[in-house]
Scaffold this motif. Sequence first.
Motif, PDB file in Angstrom:
ATOM      1  N   SER A  27     -16.498  -6.013 -14.788  1.00  0.00           N
ATOM      2  CA  SER A  27     -15.897  -5.454 -15.987  1.00  0.00           C
ATOM      3  C   SER A  27     -14.395  -5.709 -15.944  1.00  0.00           C
ATOM      4  O   SER A  27     -13.815  -5.972 -14.880  1.00  0.00           O
ATOM      5  CB  SER A  27     -16.168  -3.948 -16.059  1.00  0.00           C
ATOM      6  N   GLU A  28     -13.748  -5.628 -17.090  1.00  0.00           N
ATOM      7  CA  GLU A  28     -12.321  -5.938 -17.164  1.00  0.00           C
ATOM      8  C   GLU A  28     -11.496  -5.042 -16.254  1.00  0.00           C
ATOM      9  O   GLU A  28     -10.475  -5.460 -15.705  1.00  0.00           O
ATOM     10  CB  GLU A  28     -11.827  -5.823 -18.612  1.00  0.00           C
ATOM     11  N   ASN A  29     -11.942  -3.801 -16.056  1.00  0.00           N
ATOM     12  CA  ASN A  29     -11.189  -2.882 -15.192  1.00  0.00           C
ATOM     13  C   ASN A  29     -11.639  -2.944 -13.729  1.00  0.00           C
ATOM     14  O   ASN A  29     -11.184  -2.142 -12.900  1.00  0.00           O
ATOM     15  CB  ASN A  29     -11.299  -1.446 -15.711  1.00  0.00           C
ATOM     16  N   LEU A  30     -12.535  -3.881 -13.408  1.00  0.00           N
ATOM     17  CA  LEU A  30     -13.016  -4.120 -12.042  1.00  0.00           C
ATOM     18  C   LEU A  30     -13.843  -2.972 -11.482  1.00  0.00           C
ATOM     19  O   LEU A  30     -14.110  -2.925 -10.275  1.00  0.00           O
ATOM     20  CB  LEU A  30     -11.858  -4.420 -11.079  1.00  0.00           C
ATOM     21  N   LYS A  31     -14.288  -2.073 -12.327  1.00  0.00           N
ATOM     22  CA  LYS A  31     -15.021  -0.902 -11.857  1.00  0.00           C
ATOM     23  C   LYS A  31     -16.509  -1.161 -11.620  1.00  0.00           C
ATOM     24  O   LYS A  31     -17.160  -0.416 -10.881  1.00  0.00           O
ATOM     25  CB  LYS A  31     -14.873   0.238 -12.869  1.00  0.00           C
ATOM     26  N   ALA A  32     -17.071  -2.194 -12.270  1.00  0.00           N
ATOM     27  CA  ALA A  32     -18.518  -2.367 -12.207  1.00  0.00           C
ATOM     28  C   ALA A  32     -18.901  -3.827 -12.361  1.00  0.00           C
ATOM     29  O   ALA A  32     -18.130  -4.639 -12.893  1.00  0.00           O
ATOM     30  CB  ALA A  32     -19.191  -1.540 -13.316  1.00  0.00           C
ATOM     31  N   ILE A  75     -10.283 -15.123 -11.266  1.00  0.00           N
ATOM     32  CA  ILE A  75     -10.133 -14.955 -12.708  1.00  0.00           C
ATOM     33  C   ILE A  75     -10.511 -16.264 -13.384  1.00  0.00           C
ATOM     34  O   ILE A  75      -9.914 -17.309 -13.127  1.00  0.00           O
ATOM     35  CB  ILE A  75      -8.691 -14.547 -13.071  1.00  0.00           C
ATOM     36  N   GLY A  76     -11.525 -16.210 -14.255  1.00  0.00           N
ATOM     37  CA  GLY A  76     -12.051 -17.403 -14.896  1.00  0.00           C
ATOM     38  C   GLY A  76     -11.169 -17.954 -16.005  1.00  0.00           C
ATOM     39  O   GLY A  76     -10.094 -17.426 -16.305  1.00  0.00           O
ATOM     40  N   GLY A 123       0.807  -1.193   0.000  1.00  0.00           N
ATOM     41  CA  GLY A 123       0.000   0.000   0.000  1.00  0.00           C
ATOM     42  C   GLY A 123       0.852   1.260   0.000  1.00  0.00           C
ATOM     43  O   GLY A 123       2.040   1.197  -0.316  1.00  0.00           O
ATOM     44  N   PRO A 124       0.260   2.397   0.316  1.00  0.00           N
ATOM     45  CA  PRO A 124      -1.095   2.551   0.855  1.00  0.00           C
ATOM     46  C   PRO A 124      -2.180   2.364  -0.216  1.00  0.00           C
ATOM     47  O   PRO A 124      -1.987   2.726  -1.379  1.00  0.00           O
ATOM     48  CB  PRO A 124      -1.101   3.983   1.382  1.00  0.00           C
ATOM     49  N   TYR A 125      -3.306   1.797   0.216  1.00  0.00           N
ATOM     50  CA  TYR A 125      -4.428   1.554  -0.682  1.00  0.00           C
ATOM     51  C   TYR A 125      -5.420   2.708  -0.608  1.00  0.00           C
ATOM     52  O   TYR A 125      -5.663   3.271   0.467  1.00  0.00           O
ATOM     53  CB  TYR A 125      -5.110   0.228  -0.321  1.00  0.00           C
ATOM     54  N   GLN A 126      -5.968   3.035  -1.774  1.00  0.00           N
ATOM     55  CA  GLN A 126      -6.946   4.108  -1.892  1.00  0.00           C
ATOM     56  C   GLN A 126      -8.208   3.561  -2.554  1.00  0.00           C
ATOM     57  O   GLN A 126      -8.136   2.617  -3.352  1.00  0.00           O
ATOM     58  CB  GLN A 126      -6.380   5.260  -2.737  1.00  0.00           C
ATOM     59  N   PRO A 127      -9.378   4.123  -2.252  1.00  0.00           N
ATOM     60  CA  PRO A 127     -10.610   3.649  -2.891  1.00  0.00           C
ATOM     61  C   PRO A 127     -10.489   3.667  -4.423  1.00  0.00           C
ATOM     62  O   PRO A 127     -10.025   4.646  -5.006  1.00  0.00           O
ATOM     63  CB  PRO A 127     -11.663   4.640  -2.402  1.00  0.00           C
ATOM     64  N   TYR A 128     -10.922   2.557  -5.025  1.00  0.00           N
ATOM     65  CA  TYR A 128     -10.868   2.412  -6.485  1.00  0.00           C
ATOM     66  C   TYR A 128     -12.267   2.460  -7.082  1.00  0.00           C
ATOM     67  O   TYR A 128     -12.504   3.168  -8.052  1.00  0.00           O
ATOM     68  CB  TYR A 128     -10.179   1.096  -6.830  1.00  0.00           C
ATOM     69  N   THR A 129     -13.198   1.705  -6.500  1.00  0.00           N
ATOM     70  CA  THR A 129     -14.581   1.778  -6.969  1.00  0.00           C
ATOM     71  C   THR A 129     -15.322   2.875  -6.203  1.00  0.00           C
ATOM     72  O   THR A 129     -14.937   3.257  -5.094  1.00  0.00           O
ATOM     73  CB  THR A 129     -15.310   0.438  -6.755  1.00  0.00           C
ATOM     74  N   GLU A 159     -11.687 -13.792 -17.515  1.00  0.00           N
ATOM     75  CA  GLU A 159     -12.723 -12.863 -17.075  1.00  0.00           C
ATOM     76  C   GLU A 159     -12.740 -12.772 -15.541  1.00  0.00           C
ATOM     77  O   GLU A 159     -12.648 -13.785 -14.852  1.00  0.00           O
ATOM     78  CB  GLU A 159     -14.091 -13.293 -17.596  1.00  0.00           C
ATOM     79  N   PRO A 160     -12.823 -11.559 -14.982  1.00  0.00           N
ATOM     80  CA  PRO A 160     -12.851 -11.401 -13.531  1.00  0.00           C
ATOM     81  C   PRO A 160     -14.243 -11.653 -12.949  1.00  0.00           C
ATOM     82  O   PRO A 160     -15.251 -11.233 -13.509  1.00  0.00           O
ATOM     83  CB  PRO A 160     -12.420  -9.952 -13.322  1.00  0.00           C
ATOM     84  N   TRP A 161     -14.264 -12.356 -11.836  1.00  0.00           N
ATOM     85  CA  TRP A 161     -15.482 -12.626 -11.087  1.00  0.00           C
ATOM     86  C   TRP A 161     -15.339 -12.122  -9.656  1.00  0.00           C
ATOM     87  O   TRP A 161     -14.264 -12.239  -9.060  1.00  0.00           O
ATOM     88  CB  TRP A 161     -15.763 -14.125 -11.025  1.00  0.00           C
TER      89      TRP A 161
END
Length: 293
Positions: A160-165, A132-133, A108-114, A137-139
């Motif tokens: 989504s591929e960018n993990l945003k949604a 990761i399937g 880190g430090p980790y920050q909010p991404y979504t 594909e991310p699950w």
Amino acid sequence: MIKTEDIRIRDPFVLAVEEEQAYYLFGTTDENVWEGKGTGFDVYKSRDLINWEGPSAAFRPGKDFWADENFWAPEVHFYKGTYYMLASFKKNGIPRGTQILSSRKPEGPYQPYTEGVITPEGWECLDGTLHIGKEGEPWLIFSREWTQVGDGEIYGVRLSENLKAREGEPVLLFKASQTPWAENVAPDKDTGGIRYVTDGPFLYDEEDGSLKLMWSSFYNGEYAIGSAESSSGDVTGPWIHEESPFYHKDGGHGMIFRAFDGRRILAIHAPNVRHMERPRFICIENGNKASDR
């Protein structure tokens, strides 16, 4: 340095960073994880899983961070050049959910991404994990709490591929009561109460190529870990459960990582007693418990 047996932590997650030949230990580290104000997550670093540097701050919420309690179960995954932390958060009046944070460094430090939680809004959710399937594909795999549904559930949803949604609707993988071993731990269970717990789902590929899922609940009054196998080899299952728990000595919330010497190691916390939780590392072979490291 601090020894493994002196670290108080729940929900331990170990990230093995090959380039550094170092292990990073994350987990639920707040002093009062149930009722107190959430302060963040710490991280420890080790070369041998015995002696640890730290703790150091992996995440501390900013003034505008939405949650203020129940900072639980962080786990870190390296995906497309970035380290992503998935962790559960809650605020009074707002359901618990899993949010994704990010960092360029494992510590880190980790920050909010979504923008807020990635689990469904309005659902009481926890313990989100990234898988990761087969096609890359991310699950997101997560638990829906017994506090909302009585019979705890585990879901999977494409990201989504960018993990945003989320992409599409969550798929119910199973309910706790559908398994052979999980027990109803409601105080008034003899008069119709329902409290089947689903904690800490974690997917992993077995050495024979099968897709397995471990998760935690209760068995004979103690915290335990169960194992299931996808009969299709896909996240959506169907999931076939073992008849009895994989581990049942009042420890749980497990994950598996590969040590630098090639051994596969199960990380859990035990005992499942407030203020007494410690990380335990158990070497496993062919899906079976072998010995403590």
